[in-house]
Design a protein around this motif. Structure first.
Motif, PDB file in Angstrom:
ATOM      1  N   LEU A   1      65.792 -44.641  37.029  1.00 43.92           N
ATOM      2  CA  LEU A   1      65.269 -43.415  37.630  1.00 43.92           C
ATOM      3  C   LEU A   1      64.598 -42.536  36.576  1.00 43.92           C
ATOM      4  N   LEU A   2      65.207 -42.441  35.406  1.00 46.50           N
ATOM      5  CA  LEU A   2      64.613 -41.656  34.325  1.00 46.50           C
ATOM      6  C   LEU A   2      63.259 -42.210  33.894  1.00 46.50           C
ATOM      7  N   GLU A   3      63.138 -43.528  33.862  1.00 53.84           N
ATOM      8  CA  GLU A   3      61.875 -44.154  33.455  1.00 53.84           C
ATOM      9  C   GLU A   3      60.760 -43.884  34.462  1.00 53.84           C
TER      10      GLU A   3
ATOM     11  N   GLN B   1      58.858 -33.741  35.461  1.00 49.38           N
ATOM     12  CA  GLN B   1      60.179 -33.859  36.072  1.00 49.38           C
ATOM     13  C   GLN B   1      61.275 -33.901  35.014  1.00 49.38           C
ATOM     14  N   ILE B   2      61.024 -34.604  33.924  1.00 45.24           N
ATOM     15  CA  ILE B   2      62.005 -34.666  32.843  1.00 45.24           C
ATOM     16  C   ILE B   2      62.169 -33.280  32.219  1.00 45.24           C
ATOM     17  N   GLY B   3      61.048 -32.542  32.100  1.00 43.34           N
ATOM     18  CA  GLY B   3      61.120 -31.172  31.593  1.00 43.34           C
ATOM     19  C   GLY B   3      61.960 -30.288  32.496  1.00 43.34           C
ATOM     20  N   GLN B   4      61.779 -30.433  33.815  1.00 36.49           N
ATOM     21  CA  GLN B   4      62.587 -29.653  34.762  1.00 36.49           C
ATOM     22  C   GLN B   4      64.065 -30.007  34.641  1.00 36.49           C
ATOM     23  N   LEU B   5      64.342 -31.289  34.488  1.00 38.50           N
ATOM     24  CA  LEU B   5      65.717 -31.742  34.352  1.00 38.50           C
ATOM     25  C   LEU B   5      66.343 -31.173  33.079  1.00 38.50           C
ATOM     26  N   TYR B   6      65.567 -31.139  32.011  1.00 39.63           N
ATOM     27  CA  TYR B   6      66.051 -30.589  30.748  1.00 39.63           C
ATOM     28  C   TYR B   6      66.339 -29.089  30.880  1.00 39.63           C
ATOM     29  N   GLU B   7      65.429 -28.365  31.562  1.00 36.12           N
ATOM     30  CA  GLU B   7      65.635 -26.936  31.791  1.00 36.12           C
ATOM     31  C   GLU B   7      66.892 -26.694  32.628  1.00 36.12           C
ATOM     32  N   LEU B   8      67.096 -27.540  33.620  1.00 36.85           N
ATOM     33  CA  LEU B   8      68.290 -27.437  34.457  1.00 36.85           C
ATOM     34  C   LEU B   8      69.537 -27.659  33.619  1.00 36.85           C
ATOM     35  N   MET B   9      69.516 -28.664  32.748  1.00 41.33           N
ATOM     36  CA  MET B   9      70.655 -28.937  31.882  1.00 41.33           C
ATOM     37  C   MET B   9      70.942 -27.743  30.967  1.00 41.33           C
ATOM     38  N   GLN B  10      69.888 -27.159  30.399  1.00 41.88           N
ATOM     39  CA  GLN B  10      70.071 -26.004  29.517  1.00 41.88           C
ATOM     40  C   GLN B  10      70.655 -24.816  30.281  1.00 41.88           C
ATOM     41  N   ALA B  11      70.162 -24.587  31.498  1.00 43.44           N
ATOM     42  CA  ALA B  11      70.669 -23.472  32.299  1.00 43.44           C
ATOM     43  C   ALA B  11      72.147 -23.662  32.612  1.00 43.44           C
ATOM     44  N   ILE B  12      72.546 -24.891  32.923  1.00 45.02           N
ATOM     45  CA  ILE B  12      73.950 -25.167  33.227  1.00 45.02           C
ATOM     46  C   ILE B  12      74.803 -24.969  31.988  1.00 45.02           C
ATOM     47  N   GLN B  13      74.320 -25.460  30.844  1.00 43.19           N
ATOM     48  CA  GLN B  13      75.092 -25.302  29.608  1.00 43.19           C
ATOM     49  C   GLN B  13      75.215 -23.837  29.224  1.00 43.19           C
TER      50      GLN B  13
END
Length: 151
Positions: free
Chosen positions: A101-103, A109-121
């Motif tokens: 899925l990541l590939e 989309q990967i940038g959005q996922l990274y932003e989401l991860m940062q917001a959660i952390q």
């Protein structure tokens, strides 16, 4: 002509075998899917997770409101429907994203996922800091109360 009992008892869909993909489910239209996801959030998520999930869900559905490409629409609805099914089961907690899925994801989309991860952390760190500050202030209050009683 006599009906064959075996033919009448045959399943309509072929049997599911391990290793096969699950049969495709009928896609829900956008509005019923959106309502269903909000209901699932209300039932399955903690209040903090629910606020975060509802905000993200609303933003994504707004962002994709004017999409006209049928492939994008079907992909969008399919992924959100799978998300809802995962939330209804409890095996989603602590689960990692498939490399396949990541590939397939775009850089955006990967940038959005990274932003989401940062917001959660960040949110997690803030809540830990609040808990520590609360326990520190409680300890200070207890200590000052003890001093007042001693004098």
């Amino acid at each position: 002509m006599r009906p064959n009992v075996r033919l009448l008892a045959a399943p309509v869909t072929p049997r599911f075998r391990p290793g096969q993909r699950a049969p495709a489910l009928a896609l829900l239209p956008p509005i019923p899917l959106y309502r269903r996801l909000l209901r699932i959030h209300r039932k399955k998520l903690s209040p903090e997770e629910r606020v975060f999930g509802d905000t993200y869900l609303k933003a994504e559905f707004r962002r994709h409101r004017d999409i006209e490409n049928p492939l994008h629409i079907v992909g969008f609805l399919t992924e959100w429907q799978q998300y809802g099914q995962q939330l209804e089961g409890d095996d989603w907690k602590g689960r990692k994203i498939d490399n396949d899925l990541l590939e397939r994801m775009s850089d955006q989309q990967i940038g959005q996922l990274y932003e989401l991860m940062q917001a959660i952390q960040t949110r997690g760190r803030d809540s830990v800091d609040e808990e520590e500050a609360g326990s520190m202030s409680q300890a200070i209050e207890d200590a000052t109360a003890g001093d007042k009683k001693a004098s």
